[in-house]
Design an enzyme around this catalytic site. Structure first.
Site, short mmCIF file in Angstrom:
data_model
loop_
_atom_site.label_atom_id
_atom_site.label_comp_id
_atom_site.label_asym_id
_atom_site.label_seq_id
_atom_site.Cartn_x
_atom_site.Cartn_y
_atom_site.Cartn_z
CG ASP A 158 -1.57 1.24 1.54
OD1 ASP A 158 -2.25 1.76 0.63
OD2 ASP A 158 -1.42 1.77 2.67
CG ASP A 196 -1.92 7.61 0.75
OD1 ASP A 196 -0.88 7.98 0.17
OD2 ASP A 196 -3.07 7.96 0.38
CG ASP A 205 -8.47 4.41 -3.57
OD1 ASP A 205 -8.54 4.64 -4.80
OD2 ASP A 205 -9.46 4.51 -2.81
CG ASP A 207 -2.38 2.14 6.51
OD1 ASP A 207 -2.17 2.14 5.28
OD2 ASP A 207 -3.20 2.92 7.05
MG LIG Z 1 -2.82 3.10 3.57
#
Ligand SMILES: [Mg+2]
Ligand SMILES: [Zn+2]
Length: 318
Positions: free
Chosen positions: A33, A35, A123, A205
Protein backbone atom coordinates in the site's frame (compact mmCIF):
# COMPACT_ATOMS: atom_id res chain seq x y z
CA UNK A 1 2.22 -32.97 -22.24
CA UNK A 2 -0.85 -35.21 -21.99
CA UNK A 3 -4.16 -34.24 -23.53
CA UNK A 4 -5.73 -34.22 -20.06
CA UNK A 5 -3.63 -31.22 -19.02
CA UNK A 6 -5.65 -28.29 -17.77
CA UNK A 7 -6.44 -25.37 -20.03
CA UNK A 8 -4.28 -23.16 -17.84
CA UNK A 9 -1.22 -25.38 -18.24
CA UNK A 10 -1.72 -25.39 -22.03
CA UNK A 11 -2.04 -21.61 -22.14
CA UNK A 12 1.01 -21.28 -19.92
CA UNK A 13 3.10 -23.58 -22.13
CA UNK A 14 1.99 -21.78 -25.28
CA UNK A 15 2.81 -18.38 -23.87
CA UNK A 16 6.16 -19.68 -22.63
CA UNK A 17 6.97 -21.14 -26.04
CA UNK A 18 5.92 -17.96 -27.83
CA UNK A 19 8.06 -15.81 -25.58
CA UNK A 20 10.97 -18.22 -25.69
CA UNK A 21 10.80 -18.56 -21.92
CA UNK A 22 11.07 -22.26 -21.30
CA UNK A 23 12.37 -22.15 -17.79
CA UNK A 24 10.23 -21.33 -14.81
CA UNK A 25 11.48 -18.75 -12.35
CA UNK A 26 10.68 -18.99 -8.66
CA UNK A 27 10.64 -15.62 -6.94
CA UNK A 28 9.09 -13.69 -4.05
CA UNK A 29 6.69 -10.79 -4.28
CA UNK A 30 6.05 -7.89 -1.93
CA UNK A 31 2.98 -5.73 -2.62
CA UNK A 32 2.77 -2.40 -0.82
CA UNK A 33 0.00 0.00 0.00
CA UNK A 34 1.27 3.61 -0.26
CA UNK A 35 -0.41 6.10 2.13
CA UNK A 36 0.53 5.45 5.78
CA UNK A 37 2.55 2.42 4.67
CA UNK A 38 5.43 3.73 2.54
CA UNK A 39 4.72 7.43 3.24
CA UNK A 40 3.86 8.66 6.71
CA UNK A 41 0.75 10.62 5.72
CA UNK A 42 -2.25 10.45 3.39
CA UNK A 43 -1.19 12.03 0.07
CA UNK A 44 -4.76 13.19 -0.69
CA UNK A 45 -5.31 14.98 2.62
CA UNK A 46 -1.83 16.55 2.57
CA UNK A 47 -2.61 18.11 -0.82
CA UNK A 48 -6.16 19.04 0.26
CA UNK A 49 -4.68 20.94 3.19
CA UNK A 50 -3.09 23.37 0.72
CA UNK A 51 -6.60 24.88 0.55
CA UNK A 52 -7.61 27.66 2.94
CA UNK A 53 -9.34 26.19 6.04
CA UNK A 54 -12.68 27.84 5.26
CA UNK A 55 -12.84 25.95 1.95
CA UNK A 56 -11.91 22.60 3.55
CA UNK A 57 -14.70 22.98 6.09
CA UNK A 58 -17.19 24.35 3.55
CA UNK A 59 -20.51 22.56 2.96
CA UNK A 60 -19.78 22.23 -0.74
CA UNK A 61 -16.88 19.93 0.10
CA UNK A 62 -18.21 18.20 3.20
CA UNK A 63 -21.36 16.86 1.58
CA UNK A 64 -19.15 15.00 -0.93
CA UNK A 65 -16.91 13.44 1.72
CA UNK A 66 -19.55 10.95 2.89
CA UNK A 67 -20.46 10.05 -0.66
CA UNK A 68 -17.44 9.02 -2.65
CA UNK A 69 -13.81 9.78 -1.88
CA UNK A 70 -12.99 9.98 -5.58
CA UNK A 71 -15.67 12.64 -6.14
CA UNK A 72 -14.54 14.48 -3.02
CA UNK A 73 -10.93 14.64 -4.25
CA UNK A 74 -12.03 15.70 -7.75
CA UNK A 75 -13.71 18.71 -6.11
CA UNK A 76 -10.59 19.37 -3.99
CA UNK A 77 -8.46 19.45 -7.17
CA UNK A 78 -10.95 21.84 -8.84
CA UNK A 79 -10.79 24.13 -5.80
CA UNK A 80 -6.99 24.02 -5.74
CA UNK A 81 -6.98 24.98 -9.39
CA UNK A 82 -9.42 27.83 -8.74
CA UNK A 83 -7.15 29.00 -5.90
CA UNK A 84 -4.24 29.02 -8.34
CA UNK A 85 -2.30 26.37 -6.47
CA UNK A 86 0.19 25.29 -9.12
CA UNK A 87 1.28 21.87 -10.31
CA UNK A 88 4.79 22.66 -9.03
CA UNK A 89 3.47 23.45 -5.55
CA UNK A 90 1.47 20.21 -5.45
CA UNK A 91 4.48 18.17 -6.61
CA UNK A 92 6.73 19.89 -4.02
CA UNK A 93 4.24 19.07 -1.31
CA UNK A 94 4.14 15.39 -2.30
CA UNK A 95 7.94 15.13 -2.42
CA UNK A 96 8.12 16.62 1.07
CA UNK A 97 6.04 13.89 2.73
CA UNK A 98 8.38 11.86 4.95
CA UNK A 99 8.66 8.09 4.56
CA UNK A 100 7.45 5.79 7.28
CA UNK A 101 10.88 5.29 8.95
CA UNK A 102 12.89 2.52 7.28
CA UNK A 103 10.71 2.00 4.22
CA UNK A 104 13.14 3.39 1.63
CA UNK A 105 15.77 1.06 3.04
CA UNK A 106 13.35 -1.87 3.22
CA UNK A 107 12.32 -1.44 -0.42
CA UNK A 108 15.93 -1.17 -1.65
CA UNK A 109 17.00 -4.17 0.40
CA UNK A 110 14.16 -6.41 -0.77
CA UNK A 111 14.80 -5.41 -4.37
CA UNK A 112 18.59 -5.64 -4.43
CA UNK A 113 19.50 -8.19 -1.77
CA UNK A 114 16.57 -10.55 -1.29
CA UNK A 115 15.53 -11.10 -4.91
CA UNK A 116 11.99 -9.76 -4.46
CA UNK A 117 9.66 -8.41 -7.13
CA UNK A 118 7.92 -5.30 -5.74
CA UNK A 119 4.65 -3.63 -6.66
CA UNK A 120 2.48 -0.84 -5.22
CA UNK A 121 -1.32 -1.10 -5.04
CA UNK A 122 -2.78 2.20 -3.87
CA UNK A 123 -5.96 4.25 -3.96
CA UNK A 124 -3.91 7.46 -4.24
CA UNK A 125 -3.05 8.40 -7.85
CA UNK A 126 -0.25 7.92 -10.38
CA UNK A 127 0.94 11.56 -10.29
CA UNK A 128 1.49 11.54 -6.50
CA UNK A 129 3.07 8.10 -6.31
CA UNK A 130 5.38 8.57 -9.33
CA UNK A 131 6.50 11.94 -7.98
CA UNK A 132 7.40 10.59 -4.54
CA UNK A 133 8.95 7.34 -5.78
CA UNK A 134 11.12 9.20 -8.31
CA UNK A 135 12.23 11.77 -5.72
CA UNK A 136 13.38 8.93 -3.46
CA UNK A 137 15.22 7.05 -6.24
CA UNK A 138 12.94 4.03 -6.00
CA UNK A 139 11.56 3.97 -9.56
CA UNK A 140 13.75 1.03 -10.59
CA UNK A 141 12.65 -1.03 -7.59
CA UNK A 142 9.03 -1.45 -8.66
CA UNK A 143 7.78 -3.81 -11.35
CA UNK A 144 4.42 -2.05 -11.47
CA UNK A 145 2.34 0.60 -9.71
CA UNK A 146 -1.41 -0.03 -9.68
CA UNK A 147 -3.39 3.06 -8.79
CA UNK A 148 -5.87 5.60 -10.18
CA UNK A 149 -4.36 7.08 -13.37
CA UNK A 150 -3.92 10.86 -13.18
CA UNK A 151 -2.53 13.80 -15.13
CA UNK A 152 -2.48 17.58 -15.05
CA UNK A 153 -4.47 18.99 -17.97
CA UNK A 154 -3.18 21.90 -20.07
CA UNK A 155 -4.65 24.38 -17.56
CA UNK A 156 -2.95 22.78 -14.60
CA UNK A 157 -6.00 20.98 -13.20
CA UNK A 158 -5.26 17.53 -11.80
CA UNK A 159 -7.61 14.92 -13.25
CA UNK A 160 -7.85 11.47 -11.67
CA UNK A 161 -9.67 8.51 -13.22
CA UNK A 162 -10.74 5.34 -11.39
CA UNK A 163 -8.35 2.37 -11.64
CA UNK A 164 -11.31 0.17 -12.59
CA UNK A 165 -15.03 -0.11 -11.96
CA UNK A 166 -16.15 -3.05 -9.85
CA UNK A 167 -19.16 -4.12 -7.83
CA UNK A 168 -18.20 -7.76 -7.13
CA UNK A 169 -16.12 -7.12 -4.03
CA UNK A 170 -18.03 -5.63 -1.13
CA UNK A 171 -14.86 -5.18 0.93
CA UNK A 172 -13.43 -2.74 -1.60
CA UNK A 173 -14.36 0.62 -3.11
CA UNK A 174 -15.89 0.58 -6.59
CA UNK A 175 -12.79 2.19 -8.14
CA UNK A 176 -10.21 -0.23 -6.71
CA UNK A 177 -10.32 -3.80 -5.43
CA UNK A 178 -6.76 -4.43 -4.29
CA UNK A 179 -7.39 -8.15 -3.93
CA UNK A 180 -8.38 -8.44 -7.56
CA UNK A 181 -5.34 -6.42 -8.68
CA UNK A 182 -2.98 -8.63 -6.66
CA UNK A 183 -4.51 -11.87 -7.94
CA UNK A 184 -4.39 -10.68 -11.54
CA UNK A 185 -0.75 -9.64 -11.23
CA UNK A 186 0.30 -13.02 -9.80
CA UNK A 187 -1.58 -14.95 -12.49
CA UNK A 188 -0.23 -12.73 -15.29
CA UNK A 189 3.33 -13.17 -14.12
CA UNK A 190 2.81 -16.93 -14.28
CA UNK A 191 1.04 -17.08 -17.64
CA UNK A 192 3.03 -14.41 -19.46
CA UNK A 193 6.48 -14.63 -17.91
CA UNK A 194 6.58 -18.08 -16.31
CA UNK A 195 7.30 -16.50 -12.92
CA UNK A 196 5.87 -18.17 -9.81
CA UNK A 197 5.91 -16.62 -6.38
CA UNK A 198 6.82 -18.96 -3.53
CA UNK A 199 5.81 -16.28 -1.04
CA UNK A 200 3.72 -13.15 -1.44
CA UNK A 201 3.97 -10.42 1.20
CA UNK A 202 1.24 -7.77 1.36
CA UNK A 203 2.16 -4.69 3.40
CA UNK A 204 -0.54 -2.24 4.46
CA UNK A 205 -2.30 -0.29 7.16
CA UNK A 206 -5.90 0.44 6.19
CA UNK A 207 -9.31 -1.13 5.80
CA UNK A 208 -8.83 -1.33 2.03
CA UNK A 209 -5.87 -3.65 2.67
CA UNK A 210 -8.10 -6.36 4.18
CA UNK A 211 -9.42 -7.68 0.85
CA UNK A 212 -6.03 -8.66 -0.65
CA UNK A 213 -4.76 -10.45 2.47
CA UNK A 214 -7.94 -12.55 2.75
CA UNK A 215 -7.11 -13.97 -0.69
CA UNK A 216 -3.56 -14.92 0.28
CA UNK A 217 -2.32 -18.51 0.61
CA UNK A 218 -0.93 -20.27 3.68
CA UNK A 219 2.64 -19.69 2.43
CA UNK A 220 2.06 -15.90 2.17
CA UNK A 221 2.41 -13.08 4.67
CA UNK A 222 -0.07 -10.37 5.65
CA UNK A 223 1.98 -7.50 7.09
CA UNK A 224 -0.18 -5.06 9.04
CA UNK A 225 0.92 -1.79 10.63
CA UNK A 226 0.59 -1.87 14.39
CA UNK A 227 -2.18 0.28 15.85
CA UNK A 228 -3.81 1.00 12.47
CA UNK A 229 -7.19 -0.09 11.05
CA UNK A 230 -5.96 -3.16 9.15
CA UNK A 231 -4.31 -4.69 12.22
CA UNK A 232 -7.23 -3.86 14.50
CA UNK A 233 -9.72 -5.39 12.07
CA UNK A 234 -7.66 -8.56 11.53
CA UNK A 235 -7.08 -9.14 15.24
CA UNK A 236 -10.67 -8.38 16.24
CA UNK A 237 -12.19 -10.66 13.59
CA UNK A 238 -9.42 -13.24 13.53
CA UNK A 239 -11.68 -16.33 13.82
CA UNK A 240 -14.39 -15.08 11.52
CA UNK A 241 -12.12 -13.90 8.70
CA UNK A 242 -10.25 -17.19 8.11
CA UNK A 243 -6.97 -15.52 7.23
CA UNK A 244 -4.76 -18.23 5.72
CA UNK A 245 -1.61 -16.11 5.44
CA UNK A 246 0.86 -15.66 8.28
CA UNK A 247 0.34 -12.39 10.10
CA UNK A 248 3.30 -10.04 10.66
CA UNK A 249 2.77 -6.89 12.71
CA UNK A 250 5.20 -4.03 12.10
CA UNK A 251 5.78 -0.53 13.48
CA UNK A 252 8.30 0.72 10.90
CA UNK A 253 10.36 -0.44 7.93
CA UNK A 254 13.42 -1.37 9.97
CA UNK A 255 11.38 -3.69 12.15
CA UNK A 256 9.59 -5.26 9.19
CA UNK A 257 12.90 -5.89 7.40
CA UNK A 258 14.26 -7.52 10.56
CA UNK A 259 11.21 -9.77 10.83
CA UNK A 260 11.31 -10.72 7.16
CA UNK A 261 15.06 -11.40 7.20
CA UNK A 262 14.60 -13.74 10.17
CA UNK A 263 11.89 -15.86 8.50
CA UNK A 264 13.01 -19.47 8.12
CA UNK A 265 11.25 -19.67 4.72
CA UNK A 266 13.50 -16.97 3.30
CA UNK A 267 16.65 -18.01 5.19
CA UNK A 268 16.62 -21.57 3.92
CA UNK A 269 16.23 -20.52 0.32
CA UNK A 270 19.03 -18.01 0.72
CA UNK A 271 21.40 -20.66 2.10
CA UNK A 272 20.46 -23.26 -0.50
CA UNK A 273 20.86 -20.71 -3.22
CA UNK A 274 24.34 -19.91 -2.00
CA UNK A 275 25.43 -23.52 -1.55
CA UNK A 276 23.67 -25.21 -4.46
CA UNK A 277 24.83 -24.82 -8.04
CA UNK A 278 22.04 -24.27 -10.56
CA UNK A 279 20.77 -27.64 -11.74
CA UNK A 280 20.16 -27.93 -15.48
CA UNK A 281 16.58 -28.86 -16.31
CA UNK A 282 15.09 -26.53 -13.79
CA UNK A 283 15.24 -28.61 -10.58
CA UNK A 284 14.07 -26.39 -7.78
CA UNK A 285 15.91 -25.78 -4.57
CA UNK A 286 12.93 -26.17 -2.31
CA UNK A 287 12.82 -29.89 -3.05
CA UNK A 288 15.79 -30.05 -0.69
CA UNK A 289 13.58 -29.15 2.22
CA UNK A 290 10.69 -31.34 3.22
CA UNK A 291 8.80 -28.71 5.13
CA UNK A 292 9.13 -26.15 2.39
CA UNK A 293 8.24 -28.67 -0.29
CA UNK A 294 5.07 -29.46 1.63
CA UNK A 295 4.23 -25.81 1.98
CA UNK A 296 4.88 -25.19 -1.69
CA UNK A 297 2.72 -28.14 -2.71
CA UNK A 298 -0.24 -26.35 -1.09
CA UNK A 299 0.68 -23.19 -2.93
CA UNK A 300 1.03 -24.95 -6.28
CA UNK A 301 -2.42 -26.48 -5.92
CA UNK A 302 -3.84 -23.09 -5.04
CA UNK A 303 -1.97 -21.44 -7.93
CA UNK A 304 -3.27 -24.05 -10.39
CA UNK A 305 -6.81 -23.50 -9.14
CA UNK A 306 -6.55 -19.75 -9.63
CA UNK A 307 -4.80 -20.03 -12.99
CA UNK A 308 -7.53 -22.28 -14.38
CA UNK A 309 -10.16 -19.94 -12.95
CA UNK A 310 -8.45 -17.06 -14.74
CA UNK A 311 -7.94 -18.97 -17.98
CA UNK A 312 -11.65 -19.01 -18.70
CA UNK A 313 -14.96 -20.57 -17.76
CA UNK A 314 -14.87 -24.21 -16.68
CA UNK A 315 -16.09 -26.64 -19.33
CA UNK A 316 -18.29 -28.62 -17.00
CA UNK A 317 -18.87 -28.44 -13.24
CA UNK A 318 -16.86 -31.00 -11.27
MG1 LIG B 1 -2.82 3.10 3.57
ZN1 LIG C 1 -11.73 -6.39 -2.98
Amino acid sequence: MSSSSSAAATVSAEVAANCGLGKQQRRRLAAFDFDHTIVSQNTDTVVRDLLPTELITSNALNRLENDSWTEYMAEVFRMLHAQQVTEARIRDTIRGIPEVPGFVRLIKHLHKKLNFDLIIISDSNSVFIDEWVRAHNLSDCFQAIFTNPAEFDENGLLLVRPHHQQTDCKLSASNLCKGRVLEHFVIEQDLRHNIRYDHVFYVGDGNNDICPVLRQRACDFACARQGFAMEKHLIKNRNKLKLRANLLIWRNGFELLEQMSALPQLQLQQQLKLSMPTVPGGATVESQSQSLALNNADCKAEMARRASAAAGPTQSPQ
